[in-house]
Write a protein that holds these residues in place. Structure first.
Motif, PDB file in Angstrom:
ATOM      1  N   GLU A 126       0.833  -1.203   0.000  1.00 28.07           N
ATOM      2  CA  GLU A 126       0.000   0.000   0.000  1.00 28.07           C
ATOM      3  C   GLU A 126       0.867   1.251   0.000  1.00 28.07           C
ATOM      4  N   ARG A 172      -1.787   0.230   6.165  1.00 21.62           N
ATOM      5  CA  ARG A 172      -1.709   1.213   5.092  1.00 21.62           C
ATOM      6  C   ARG A 172      -0.555   2.188   5.260  1.00 21.62           C
ATOM      7  N   GLY A 186      -3.727   0.502  10.050  1.00 25.90           N
ATOM      8  CA  GLY A 186      -4.548   0.175   8.891  1.00 25.90           C
ATOM      9  C   GLY A 186      -5.752  -0.628   9.318  1.00 25.90           C
TER      10      GLY A 186
END
Length: 324
Positions: A126, A172, A186
């Motif tokens: 990500e 993330r 995340g």
């Protein structure tokens, strides 16, 4: 004043492409990932990996006409850009693909060969985050990997339980005060801290989707999430400082000039300690949004067609479309 990027080079490099991510390699080198402009009806007939991709290097210390270069890449799905910095061997830009192997292409001080973050394990990066001279990949299912040498990525996952992957798990984003004081966030309220030996899950007061984590210069940790909301704290102690109503997440939340800066796909804001305010300079709003990075006294931000940088004193317009 002459434009930073001349029309010929802009046309060659940027006119048919849109910038999707940006990272600062060093104060004089910006790395960007761009993808060919593809109408929705055409894109719907393609796999994402079939959309042409470029890694673009912008050299802010070189004269106009010799300050931008690029390389075409193939097979990059939902790519993100990052950097490797000195004293790591071969400082370079990195473009990573969200695929089964986590393909990574380095460009700078020699190009390639293609690297694989975790062959066959679907690391799905990500974000590529360079902290000091170490680059990390963070992805869904609490996938964290560390680049330890050119072409070699190793798992950075001591402490994570072996469980079935769910959408509630991170990550993330990742940030750190030091190698023994790191955070990763995340999933849905999935917050972890690394103490130099192991990752440990922290308590968090919400199970909303989390987007970014920032180890800030004021000693606090800031986490952003669903709605563009913000929390501040450390370890398992957090308080909500802003409740947002945005339909999208912040792309990047970074500390610069003793203040928190936030960018999304349609906003560019600062947190002044009480509220989110538009970014202004000399009484005028700085009109840009997108993906942002901060390093070595420089902030840079890129929307699909524009790139600007700020050295703390003045804004520089690095990339803008030329009138047809």
């Amino acid at each position: 004043m002459n434009p930073f990027l001349d029309e010929k080079r802009w046309t060659e490099v940027f006119s048919d492409f849109e910038i999707v991510d940006l990272a600062i390699q060093e104060k004089g080198i910006l790395q960007m990932c761009a993808r060919k402009k593809t109408p929705l009806h055409e894109a719907s007939l393609l796999f994402d990996s079939q959309i042409p991709t470029r890694i673009i290097s912008l050299f802010t210390g070189r004269p106009t006409g010799d300050n931008c270069g690029y390389q075409e890449l193939e097979g990059m799905a939902y790519p993100v850009v990052g950097v490797a910095r000195a004293p790591f061997p071969r400082p370079s830009g990195l473009v990573a693909s969200k695929n089964r192997d986590g393909d990574v292409w380095p460009r700078g001080n020699g190009n390639g060969p293609l690297e694989h973050i975790a062959p066959g394990k679907s690391p799905f990066p990500e974000k590529l985050k360079c902290i000091g001279s170490v680059t990390y990949s963070v992805g869904a299912g609490r996938a964290v990997y560390k680049r330890v040498e050119v072409g070699k990525w190793v798992p950075f996952q001591d402490g994570f339980p072996t469980v079935e992957v769910t959408t509630g798990q991170g990550f993330r984003d990742l940030d750190a005060f030091s190698p023994s004081d790191m955070y990763a966030v995340g999933g849905h309220g999935d917050v972890w801290h690394y103490d130099g030996a192991r990752w440990k899950q922290m308590g968090f007061p919400s199970n909303v989707q989390l987007a970014t984590v920032t180890c800030a210069g004021d000693g606090n940790v800031y986490i952003s999430g669903e709605g563009g909301s913000l929390w501040m704290g450390e370890k398992s102690t957090w308080k909500s400082i802003y409740h947002g109503t945005s339909s999208i997440l912040w792309n990047d939340v970074l500390w610069f000039q003793n203040r928190l800066w936030l960018s999304s796909d349609y906003q560019f804001r600062q947190w002044d300690g009480k509220e989110l305010i538009p970014v202004e300079h000399e009484g005028k709003t700085v009109s840009i949004w997108g993906h942002m990075d901060v390093f070595d006294g420089l902030l840079a931000i890129a929307s699909p067609q524009h790139v600007k940088s700020f050295d703390g004193q003045a804004w520089t317009n690095l990339v803008s479309p030329f009138a047809a």
